[in-house]
Write an enzyme that holds these catalytic residues in place. Sequence first.
Site, short mmCIF file in Angstrom:
data_model
loop_
_atom_site.label_atom_id
_atom_site.label_comp_id
_atom_site.label_asym_id
_atom_site.label_seq_id
_atom_site.Cartn_x
_atom_site.Cartn_y
_atom_site.Cartn_z
N GLY A 186 0.85 -1.18 0.00
CA GLY A 186 0.00 0.00 0.00
C GLY A 186 0.88 1.22 0.00
CB SER A 187 0.13 4.77 -0.18
OG SER A 187 -0.67 4.86 0.97
N GLY A 230 3.55 1.35 2.67
CA GLY A 230 4.62 0.39 2.70
C GLY A 230 4.15 -0.98 2.28
CB SER A 231 5.69 -3.80 1.15
OG SER A 231 5.79 -2.85 0.12
CG ASP A 265 -9.78 1.41 9.00
OD1 ASP A 265 -10.92 1.26 8.54
OD2 ASP A 265 -8.75 1.21 8.35
#
Length: 936
Positions: free
Chosen positions: A731-732, A734-735, A861
């Site tokens: 994702g933006s 990181g991984s 979330d």
Amino acid sequence: MSLLYSRSTFVILVALLILFSCHHHRAISSRAHAAAALLDTTNAATDRLALLSFKSLLSDPSHALSSWNESTPFCRWQGIECGGRRHPDRVTALSLSSLNLAGAFPPSVANLTFLKRLDLSNNQLDGQVPVELGRLSRLQYLNLSHNSLRGSIPAALGRCSALETIALGYNQLEGEIPPDLANLSSLTYLNPSHNTLSGQIPLSLGNLTSLRLLDLTRTQLSGAIPSTLGRLSNLKFLYLTINNLSGTIPPSIWNISSLVHLLVGGNERLTGRIPQDVGETLPRLEALFMYQNQFYGPIPASLANATRLSDIEINTNFFSGTIPPEIGSLQLLQKLLLYKNSLEVKEPDDWGFFKALTNCTNLQYLLLHNNKLSGLLPTSISNLSVSIEVISLGSNSLSGSVPEGIGNLVNLNHFSIVNNTLTGSLPASIGMLQNSQILDFSYNNFTGEIPSTIGNLSRLWELYLYSNGFSGNIPKTLGNLRHLQQLDLSYNKLSGMIPEEVMAISSLSAGLVLSHNLLVGQIPSEVGNLKNLEMLDVQGNKLSGTIPSTLGECQVLQFLYAQMNSLQGSIPSSFRALKAMQELDLASNNLSGEIPSFFEDYSSLYFLNLSFNNFEGEVPKTGVFSNISAFSVQGNKKLCGGIKQLHLPPCNIKSPHNKHTFRTLIIVILVIVASVIISSILLLFFFFYSRCWPESARDPSTSLKDHLRISYSELVKATDGFSATNLIGTGSYGSVYKGVLEGEGEDSVKVVAVKVLNLQTPGSLKSFTAECEAMKNLRHRNLVRIITSCSSSDYNGNEFKALVFEFMPNGSLEDWLHHEASSQAESKHLSLLQRLNIAIDVASALDYLHCHSGTPIVHRDLKPNNVLLDDDMVAHVGDFGLARFRTAQKSASSIGFIDWIRSSRVWSGEQSLCTWRHLQFWDTSHGDDDRKKTHR
Ligand SMILES: *[C@@H]1O[C@H](CO)[C@@H](O)[C@H](O)[C@H]1NC(C)=O
Ligand SMILES: *[C@@H]1O[C@H](CO)[C@@H](O)[C@H](O)[C@H]1NC(C)=O
Ligand SMILES: *[C@@H]1O[C@H](CO)[C@@H](O)[C@H](O)[C@H]1NC(C)=O
Ligand SMILES: *[C@@H]1O[C@H](CO)[C@@H](O)[C@H](O)[C@H]1NC(C)=O
Ligand SMILES: *[C@@H]1O[C@H](CO)[C@@H](O)[C@H](O)[C@H]1NC(C)=O
Ligand SMILES: *[C@@H]1O[C@H](CO)[C@@H](O)[C@H](O)[C@H]1NC(C)=O
């Protein structure tokens, strides 16, 4: 039309050229070049086509290429530069780093014949590096690092004669390094590191005489280091770390006088000596890494002639002899890592180096543990640079005492002198080490009282004083250590009562170990404050009274050792809540009453020792009681029933007992009905929430383990070089990679999830810090546990940050819920009971976050993506999910109210803690597993 035209022109030209010079190969290729150039001038529109083809072949989830459309001239598209005096409309640079581009590497790039700079680093490109790149005769800069490229490094790159930089690190490239690269006479930077190459270092690389950097870190290369590399007379940075290289370092390399970094650590079969004149032949050397090899012989005094040396890491070898005092003249020295060698101090004079080191005003890390240093601990330790942060002298043969002057070292962060024969009492000046986080004085012969000034060390995380001769009371001031996570005072002669204050250190998490002392009185009821504690060990004291029922509030307790005391009364019914318990030992006390049947429901319990007490009544039969080797009740005379192997008399069933059971049954039914209702509501909530606000802000809230920081290189190893096969989500921010951490012991292999922050994304650093801070004190069986963090730099010196979580083999709840409809219907099906349990697990986690975690935390979330399932289908709330981190822009702010944002260096990432772990401090003493073994 124009394409057709250009193509036929080209064909005709080539045909003509072949006619003119059909025997002469070289001529053909140079004229083909000329032909290509001609083609370029005829047709700038090929660039546009090539770019459009490039875009069409890649997936671009972040819409980074949205400016690449028909209405804008391509020279104004993002990442494109056009230029050149004669060809202002031709593409000269394609700079598309870190844009989330995915897909196979489009060969059409090779049609951009005027390209000088190609930067596609840090995307998700896969497939092969196109051979066609060999056509780019003007290419100077090629950066494809941090992708998932496969296949071999094309030998054709050897034809890009203008190349100055080749960066291919962090891919899955295979095969050998093509010797053809040696044709690139302008090459200054060659970095194919972190790939799974094979073969040897090509001898021909010695022809790259312009080379300044050669980075072959972690490329799986084997064989000897070629002596031809000695011809690289401009080489400054030579990185050969973590490979399978063998043999010795050729003398020619020790003569490359331009070398600034010589890094050959972690090859394991490299051997030989450091040449006596090393400092004279390598006068510009700043870093020398030779750790974890088989080097031997003395440390040459001439190292001191390399006056810019700042980092010497030659630990874990067979170096012997004394340490030359000349090292003390290295004014820039910051790190001196000599641990795990056979270095000696026999005579008092041999300590000269230590005194000389007091001249190194920049010294930060001094690691000398596991050597053969004997004699009195030099008092000059107090005169080391005030910038010193780490001193590790464990497992030598040091005697004497800790000087009062130690208090001068106000920046000392970690001080370990474990496993020596130091005597005397600890000086009160210890209390001046305001920055210390870890102090380890264990396994010595210290006596006297524990200085109460230790209570001033407000940043302390870990305090180890075990296996000494400390006496007197445990100082109440320890209660001031608001960040203490682990305290071990075992195997001393401490007496008096356990201070309430110590039981109120709510940050204690990894362990509170007071065993094998002379402590008396009750276990203070304040123990209920230890809501984060995993291990409580008070065995082998003289504790009396009843077990406080507040102990049932320590809901994450996994190990409780209270055997060999004089405890009485029955096991409190509040113990029902201790569901995370794995080992429980109450043997050899005076406990009485019935064995609680709720032990049967402890699903993780594998060791229960109730022997030698006065328990009575029926021994339960299920759960831990079903396995004769998992529990012991011997030495209790009034027990009956249980499994057959116990050979106890049967119990007489009385009617009141039955009535009791009946009542319990009704209660249980009522509880089940209530939970069904609650969980259905929760499930509905889930469903609704995940549909309506899938993009809501994410907020990290996972429980924290601790303090066992980990190094970059260990993470590289664990994740197989961050290989794409281990990638489980991106994702933006990181991984996330799956990884395997190997500890010291054979059985200490741990599967983990490693979240690597993409520091290019704005806000990611803030999110990392916030996440660390948030999770620092959280700990609950239904939260994903953070095992450790890494904050350091990678082998290229770039900042690197990662979080390590426990791995959840069953993936996310999302996978289970939404794959049901798909083909995997059978393999992924949740029963009603499982759903219920998951709902209850999530509810417990939320309850903990909202009400019991100290400062209330709102997850913000919660969705099936963020509910992860372990082996036993127990749900753990996490924030990272195996899915993508899609959202998150607001995550850092949502954490704002967490009280933990303090100036702890480690978590704020100012300090390279990785370096710490990379130094393997921990290997001398504190693996958690070791500790548990020691104290059983
Ligand atoms: C690239 O150039 C070759 C000819 O050199 C042509 O056949 C091909 O179609 C071009 N590809 C693109 C995507 O422009
Ligand atoms: C290095 O280059 C020379 C010519 O410059 C060539 O003769 C030699 O074979 C090359 N060495 C290697 C190892 O490729
Ligand atoms: C190396 O250092 C020693 C002193 O430590 C000095 O005597 C000697 O001249 C130095 N050698 C060179 C080549 O600088
Ligand atoms: C420290 O350096 C000074 C000169 O810079 C020197 O005179 C002194 O001997 C050195 N001390 C030690 C202990 O090496
Ligand atoms: C303590 O140090 C000795 C060497 O002095 C070493 O042999 C031993 O293994 C060390 N013990 C521990 C527990 O590290
Ligand atoms: C240190 O303590 C150990 C065990 O308590 C003992 O065997 C040893 O002799 C002591 N050493 C010194 C130097 O007092």
